[in-house]
Design a protein around this motif. Structure first.
Motif, PDB file in Angstrom:
ATOM      1  N   ASN A 257      56.781  46.490  64.612  1.00 23.63           N
ATOM      2  CA  ASN A 257      56.896  47.934  64.378  1.00 23.63           C
ATOM      3  C   ASN A 257      56.855  48.693  65.696  1.00 23.63           C
ATOM      4  N   HIS A 258      57.972  48.660  66.378  1.00 24.42           N
ATOM      5  CA  HIS A 258      58.124  49.417  67.621  1.00 24.42           C
ATOM      6  C   HIS A 258      59.612  49.635  67.840  1.00 24.42           C
ATOM      7  N   ASP A 259      59.989  50.108  68.997  1.00 25.53           N
ATOM      8  CA  ASP A 259      61.382  50.479  69.237  1.00 25.53           C
ATOM      9  C   ASP A 259      62.304  49.284  69.474  1.00 25.53           C
ATOM     10  N   GLY A 260      61.791  48.055  69.388  1.00 25.23           N
ATOM     11  CA  GLY A 260      62.623  46.862  69.522  1.00 25.23           C
ATOM     12  C   GLY A 260      62.417  46.188  70.852  1.00 25.23           C
ATOM     13  N   PRO A 261      62.824  44.909  71.002  1.00 28.50           N
ATOM     14  CA  PRO A 261      63.491  44.022  70.045  1.00 28.50           C
ATOM     15  C   PRO A 261      62.476  43.332  69.119  1.00 28.50           C
TER      16      PRO A 261
ATOM     17  N   GLY B  88      60.922  40.366  61.907  1.00 21.75           N
ATOM     18  CA  GLY B  88      61.506  41.328  62.837  1.00 21.75           C
ATOM     19  C   GLY B  88      63.003  41.484  62.716  1.00 21.75           C
ATOM     20  N   ALA B  89      63.682  40.479  62.161  1.00 23.47           N
ATOM     21  CA  ALA B  89      65.143  40.514  62.109  1.00 23.47           C
ATOM     22  C   ALA B  89      65.670  41.700  61.325  1.00 23.47           C
ATOM     23  N   GLY B  90      64.944  42.103  60.284  1.00 29.39           N
ATOM     24  CA  GLY B  90      65.412  43.201  59.448  1.00 29.39           C
ATOM     25  C   GLY B  90      65.338  44.560  60.095  1.00 29.39           C
ATOM     26  N   VAL B  91      64.567  44.677  61.185  1.00 26.61           N
ATOM     27  CA  VAL B  91      64.449  45.980  61.864  1.00 26.61           C
ATOM     28  C   VAL B  91      64.742  45.849  63.356  1.00 26.61           C
ATOM     29  N   ASP B  92      65.344  44.761  63.743  1.00 32.53           N
ATOM     30  CA  ASP B  92      65.601  44.509  65.161  1.00 32.53           C
ATOM     31  C   ASP B  92      66.426  45.638  65.764  1.00 32.53           C
ATOM     32  N   THR B  93      65.970  46.125  66.901  1.00 31.10           N
ATOM     33  CA  THR B  93      66.602  47.199  67.692  1.00 31.10           C
ATOM     34  C   THR B  93      66.452  48.586  67.069  1.00 31.10           C
ATOM     35  N   LEU B  94      65.871  48.701  65.878  1.00 34.56           N
ATOM     36  CA  LEU B  94      65.644  50.029  65.308  1.00 34.56           C
ATOM     37  C   LEU B  94      64.484  50.722  66.022  1.00 34.56           C
ATOM     38  N   SER B  95      64.566  52.034  66.133  1.00 38.08           N
ATOM     39  CA  SER B  95      63.451  52.794  66.696  1.00 38.08           C
ATOM     40  C   SER B  95      62.291  52.834  65.711  1.00 38.08           C
ATOM     41  N   THR B  96      61.116  53.149  66.207  1.00 31.91           N
ATOM     42  CA  THR B  96      59.956  53.285  65.333  1.00 31.91           C
ATOM     43  C   THR B  96      60.209  54.334  64.258  1.00 31.91           C
TER      44      THR B  96
ATOM     45  N   PRO C 164      55.642  55.526  56.012  1.00 33.89           N
ATOM     46  CA  PRO C 164      54.806  55.866  57.176  1.00 33.89           C
ATOM     47  C   PRO C 164      54.151  54.666  57.840  1.00 33.89           C
ATOM     48  N   ALA C 165      53.848  53.627  57.069  1.00 33.86           N
ATOM     49  CA  ALA C 165      53.207  52.443  57.649  1.00 33.86           C
ATOM     50  C   ALA C 165      54.195  51.532  58.350  1.00 33.86           C
ATOM     51  N   GLY C 166      55.467  51.846  58.272  1.00 31.74           N
ATOM     52  CA  GLY C 166      56.478  50.991  58.882  1.00 31.74           C
ATOM     53  C   GLY C 166      56.768  49.768  58.035  1.00 31.74           C
ATOM     54  N   LEU C 167      57.313  48.759  58.643  1.00 34.84           N
ATOM     55  CA  LEU C 167      57.647  47.526  57.929  1.00 34.84           C
ATOM     56  C   LEU C 167      56.375  46.728  57.655  1.00 34.84           C
ATOM     57  N   THR C 168      56.137  46.399  56.408  1.00 32.60           N
ATOM     58  CA  THR C 168      54.945  45.638  56.037  1.00 32.60           C
ATOM     59  C   THR C 168      55.275  44.318  55.350  1.00 32.60           C
ATOM     60  N   ASP C 169      56.549  44.093  55.030  1.00 31.00           N
ATOM     61  CA  ASP C 169      56.939  42.882  54.310  1.00 31.00           C
ATOM     62  C   ASP C 169      58.332  42.479  54.771  1.00 31.00           C
ATOM     63  N   LEU C 170      58.728  41.262  54.438  1.00 33.27           N
ATOM     64  CA  LEU C 170      60.080  40.818  54.754  1.00 33.27           C
ATOM     65  C   LEU C 170      61.102  41.768  54.159  1.00 33.27           C
ATOM     66  N   THR C 171      62.154  42.009  54.908  1.00 37.81           N
ATOM     67  CA  THR C 171      63.249  42.844  54.429  1.00 37.81           C
ATOM     68  C   THR C 171      64.550  42.114  54.725  1.00 37.81           C
ATOM     69  N   PRO C 172      65.589  42.326  53.939  1.00 36.92           N
ATOM     70  CA  PRO C 172      66.817  41.539  54.126  1.00 36.92           C
ATOM     71  C   PRO C 172      67.428  41.678  55.517  1.00 36.92           C
ATOM     72  N   ALA C 173      67.910  40.572  56.016  1.00 35.65           N
ATOM     73  CA  ALA C 173      68.715  40.505  57.239  1.00 35.65           C
ATOM     74  C   ALA C 173      69.731  39.384  57.034  1.00 35.65           C
ATOM     75  N   TYR C 174      70.938  39.596  57.509  1.00 32.83           N
ATOM     76  CA  TYR C 174      72.004  38.606  57.328  1.00 32.83           C
ATOM     77  C   TYR C 174      72.197  38.239  55.856  1.00 32.83           C
TER      78      TYR C 174
END
Length: 376
Positions: free
Chosen positions: A303-307, A38-46, A55-65
């Motif tokens: 995969n939602h509007d956060g957090p 969740g850290a890679g998309v935290d606070t982002l809208s859907t 279209p499927a949203g986040l499905t794998d780890l993505t970089p954060a920090y």
């Protein structure tokens, strides 16, 4: 309390101990993996998540920090919560039995990692966790957590810190209380509530922490998510200010029968802006209830509007406690920041809770164990 834990450990066989260790590992690793996802998309809208990841949203780890698999303050604080619970067990030999104080001291050691450049080798009572250099980074800790731990004053239910703080900052560090499977649910709830009030004084915030700990407790004992959530509801009924939390849990349970899981279903459970702990709790319980498997449940949770980091953390803890470590996606575990430390702490916790009397007692103790978890 300590007698109950000792009695439970005494009757556990090897298979039961191995199952417990798997659930402890699953809970702590699952929470950290959900946090990292969740850290890679935290606070982002859907919409923003779909624009960035398809279209499927986040499905794998993505970089954060700056890296994949990085964790936030939620994981840091959860680890120090475990450290505090182990230290409480060790300190009971001295007659100083007050777990909220030991957890508070552990959280103060975490607060030092947010101020200092690195471990202070002069502090002989730090133990091993506070000497882990990778923890000396700031990963967006909630303001209430920082201010609540800015001095050594212990917040209590009579005089809580930050009485208006209602966010999930205390909730996301509360899974470890549920791993005290030798305790009765009401004691687990009380401990989680008291420790949450040390930084988050709004009733909805600290009662969400208590309810979450009770749910983890049920799962670690082999119960279903639904049964554990209903027990948590029952634990809340006599506590002032419980209504928002009980209602949120009820909505999560009812929503299972209201259509296909997805961002719209999560949005219907309450605010997803991170301001209300009970809404994050409801999302996590819902995701754990409808998850086809751990990976699918975690993807749904973020995969939602956060957090997303908070709901990922909570959902990972629930699914990990429910299914054990082997149910977690190995490719995500392989990239998880701090994995060796998390595993070491999980195994130490499991060993303390099942074999503590062999490690320390009023008359003698294993020197290596006391070096890791000093009584001071």
């Amino acid at each position: 309390m300590s007698a109950a834990i000792a009695a439970t450990a005494a009757v556990w066989g090897r298979t039961q101990q191995q199952d417990f260790r798997s659930r402890v590992r699953g809970c702590l690793l699952g929470a950290a993996v959900g946090d990292a996802l969740g850290a890679g998309v935290d606070t982002l809208s859907t919409e923003a998540v779909r624009e960035a990841h398809g279209p499927a949203g986040l499905t794998d780890l993505t970089p954060a920090y700056g890296r994949r698999g990085a964790v936030t303050a939620a994981t840091q604080l959860s680890l120090f919560t475990v450290d505090g619970l182990i230290r409480a067990q060790v300190r009971r030999d001295t007659g100083a039995w007050h777990p909220p104080t030991d957890v508070h001291r552990a959280h103060l050691r975490w607060a030092a990692t947010q101020r200092d450049w690195g471990p202070d080798e002069r502090r002989k009572d730090n133990g091993w966790l506070a000497n882990e250099e990778w923890l000396y980074v700031r990963r967006d800790p909630p303001r209430a957590t920082l201010t609540g731990l800015a001095d050594e004053v212990l917040g209590t239910l009579d005089r809580p810190k930050n009485p208006a703080a209602r966010d999930a900052g205390a909730l996301v560090r509360s899974a470890p209380y549920g791993l005290l499977v030798g305790w009765e649910p009401q004691l687990v709830c009380q401990l989680a509530v008291e420790c949450a009030a040390q930084t988050h004084g709004h009733p909805a915030a600290y009662l969400s922490a208590g309810a979450f700990a009770v749910i983890v407790h049920g799962l670690a004992r082999g119960e279903t998510v639904e049964a554990s959530a209903r027990r948590a509801q029952a634990q809340l009924t006599q506590r002032p200010g419980h209504e928002p939390v009980a209602e949120a849990l009820g909505n999560a349970l009812d929503s299972v029968r209201r259509g296909a899981p997805g961002p719209d279903a999560l949005a219907a459970l309450g605010d997803t802006d991170g301001e209300h702990a009970e809404d994050a709790l409801a999302i996590a319980v819902y995701c754990a209830l409808v998850a086809e498997d751990t990976a699918q449940g975690l993807r749904l949770a973020v995969n939602h509007d956060g957090p997303s980091a908070a709901t990922g953390t909570l959902t990972g803890a629930l699914l990990g406690a429910l299914h054990g470590e082997t149910a977690l996606p190995p490719s995500w575990i392989a990239e998880l920041e701090g994995r060796p430390s998390i595993l070491a702490l999980a195994d130490d916790f499991a060993m303390e809770m099942t074999q503590g009397p062999a490690l320390h007692g009023p008359e003698s103790a294993a020197p290596g164990w006391l070096a890791r978890y000093p009584r001071g």
